[in-house]
Design an enzyme around this catalytic site. Sequence first.
Site, PDB file in Angstrom:
ATOM      1  N   THR A 109       0.810  -1.226   0.000  1.00 50.61           N
ATOM      2  CA  THR A 109       0.000   0.000   0.000  1.00 50.61           C
ATOM      3  C   THR A 109       0.842   1.274   0.000  1.00 50.61           C
ATOM      4  O   THR A 109       0.334   2.361   0.290  1.00 50.61           O
ATOM      5  CB  THR A 109      -0.937   0.022   1.224  1.00 50.61           C
ATOM      6  OG1 THR A 109      -0.149  -0.047   2.428  1.00 50.61           O
ATOM      7  CG2 THR A 109      -1.911  -1.148   1.185  1.00 50.61           C
ATOM      8  N   LEU A 164      14.293   1.634 -13.245  1.00 51.95           N
ATOM      9  CA  LEU A 164      14.817   0.350 -13.695  1.00 51.95           C
ATOM     10  C   LEU A 164      13.751  -0.520 -14.337  1.00 51.95           C
ATOM     11  O   LEU A 164      14.039  -1.333 -15.214  1.00 51.95           O
ATOM     12  CB  LEU A 164      15.439  -0.391 -12.507  1.00 51.95           C
ATOM     13  CG  LEU A 164      16.043  -1.775 -12.781  1.00 51.95           C
ATOM     14  CD1 LEU A 164      17.177  -1.672 -13.801  1.00 51.95           C
ATOM     15  CD2 LEU A 164      16.549  -2.382 -11.474  1.00 51.95           C
ATOM     16  N   TYR A 202       3.328   5.371   5.626  1.00 53.38           N
ATOM     17  CA  TYR A 202       2.702   5.553   4.321  1.00 53.38           C
ATOM     18  C   TYR A 202       1.594   6.604   4.410  1.00 53.38           C
ATOM     19  O   TYR A 202       0.527   6.356   4.979  1.00 53.38           O
ATOM     20  CB  TYR A 202       2.133   4.247   3.792  1.00 53.38           C
ATOM     21  CG  TYR A 202       3.142   3.141   3.590  1.00 53.38           C
ATOM     22  CD1 TYR A 202       4.507   3.397   3.570  1.00 53.38           C
ATOM     23  CD2 TYR A 202       2.724   1.826   3.416  1.00 53.38           C
ATOM     24  CE1 TYR A 202       5.424   2.377   3.380  1.00 53.38           C
ATOM     25  CE2 TYR A 202       3.644   0.798   3.223  1.00 53.38           C
ATOM     26  CZ  TYR A 202       4.984   1.082   3.206  1.00 53.38           C
ATOM     27  OH  TYR A 202       5.895   0.065   3.016  1.00 53.38           O
ATOM     28  N   TYR A 220       9.513  -6.211  -1.031  1.00 52.36           N
ATOM     29  CA  TYR A 220       8.785  -5.018  -1.468  1.00 52.36           C
ATOM     30  C   TYR A 220       9.367  -4.545  -2.797  1.00 52.36           C
ATOM     31  O   TYR A 220      10.501  -4.842  -3.138  1.00 52.36           O
ATOM     32  CB  TYR A 220       8.785  -3.925  -0.395  1.00 52.36           C
ATOM     33  CG  TYR A 220      10.068  -3.173  -0.123  1.00 52.36           C
ATOM     34  CD1 TYR A 220      10.429  -2.070  -0.902  1.00 52.36           C
ATOM     35  CD2 TYR A 220      10.882  -3.504   0.954  1.00 52.36           C
ATOM     36  CE1 TYR A 220      11.584  -1.341  -0.631  1.00 52.36           C
ATOM     37  CE2 TYR A 220      12.035  -2.784   1.238  1.00 52.36           C
ATOM     38  CZ  TYR A 220      12.390  -1.707   0.442  1.00 52.36           C
ATOM     39  OH  TYR A 220      13.525  -0.988   0.704  1.00 52.36           O
ATOM     40  N   ARG A 275      11.495  -0.152 -16.585  1.00 46.98           N
ATOM     41  CA  ARG A 275      11.386  -0.123 -18.041  1.00 46.98           C
ATOM     42  C   ARG A 275      12.457  -0.992 -18.694  1.00 46.98           C
ATOM     43  O   ARG A 275      12.179  -1.746 -19.637  1.00 46.98           O
ATOM     44  CB  ARG A 275      11.494   1.326 -18.540  1.00 46.98           C
ATOM     45  CG  ARG A 275      11.489   1.483 -20.055  1.00 46.98           C
ATOM     46  CD  ARG A 275      10.286   0.833 -20.703  1.00 46.98           C
ATOM     47  NE  ARG A 275       9.031   1.333 -20.174  1.00 46.98           N
ATOM     48  CZ  ARG A 275       7.840   0.795 -20.460  1.00 46.98           C
ATOM     49  NH1 ARG A 275       7.764  -0.279 -21.227  1.00 46.98           N
ATOM     50  NH2 ARG A 275       6.749   1.303 -19.958  1.00 46.98           N
ATOM     51  N   HIS A 322      10.327  -0.730  10.791  1.00 52.25           N
ATOM     52  CA  HIS A 322      10.430  -0.322   9.390  1.00 52.25           C
ATOM     53  C   HIS A 322      11.881  -0.266   8.896  1.00 52.25           C
ATOM     54  O   HIS A 322      12.179  -0.658   7.768  1.00 52.25           O
ATOM     55  CB  HIS A 322       9.745   1.025   9.187  1.00 52.25           C
ATOM     56  CG  HIS A 322       9.207   1.213   7.811  1.00 52.25           C
ATOM     57  ND1 HIS A 322       8.105   1.978   7.529  1.00 52.25           N
ATOM     58  CD2 HIS A 322       9.617   0.729   6.612  1.00 52.25           C
ATOM     59  CE1 HIS A 322       7.864   1.957   6.221  1.00 52.25           C
ATOM     60  NE2 HIS A 322       8.772   1.212   5.658  1.00 52.25           N
TER      61      HIS A 322
END
Length: 285
Positions: A21, A203, A55, A194, A205, A114
């Site tokens: 999320t 990166l 977040y 993650y 692409r 975290h």
Amino acid sequence: MNEFQVELPDGSMMPRLGMGTWYLGEGRRPQTEEIEALRTGLDAGMRLIDTAEMYGEGEAERLVGKTIAGYRREDLYLVSKVYPHNAGRSHLRESLEASLDRLGTDYLDMYLLHWRGSVPLAETVACMQDAVDAGLIRRWGVSNFNLADMRELLSLDGGANCCANQVLYHLGSRGIEVDLMPWLAERHIPIMAYCPLAQAGGLQRGLIDSAAVRNVAQSHGFTPMQVLLAFVLHQPNAIAIPRSGSREHTLENAAVLQNPFTDEEFEELSRAFPAPNHPVPLDME
């Protein structure tokens, strides 16, 4: 263990594919679309949702709380994360209770540090164990810990109760395969990947445009993005939490578990994007 779950050090089972999320709830998309995307995933069997107090400074947790209203709590697997500066005796309980309030639940299935900060690890471990004893969390883990951090953690009293390490991992960032991933696997501690679709930075692409990814996608009946996700899930000790703000993308992610990679396909991608042959610093975003 089966292809849909991984066994944790405490003997419990955790879904191998969930939904992240990061950046949700911040107005980048209409909130109704983001809620629909998450509910689509839940209805497709992706019952793991990962979030954090960081977040959107709680907005992602609030979005998840709206999303899960009406679902049976026992059918969900909720993970959130505490800021490092809140991970001590002065603030962890307060932060945890605030996260629970935003999520509209009375417990978390897993609570993660975290990243490592200035609070002593021993203090954080003690606070996590207190939260388990109080019934506010079922288990705990860490995020963005390298091998040295993990070794120190497991040397502490209670540190061996760590149930997961959430780190950046995808086809273009394979450094953890050298030392961290095998060390964790020996101790039955899974990684939570993650950005498994290389969402961060530019990166992605280069990965999805590569001949190897496109060849595997075509032969397997996948999109290039599904190939990136399937690569991560081919690792038996990996949990993937791709972010998706659209219903269509969520359904693409959910389909990957039903159609796993072959070893040959994994090796083709490995030849094009090899893991390093020596330890490298842990990637973080």
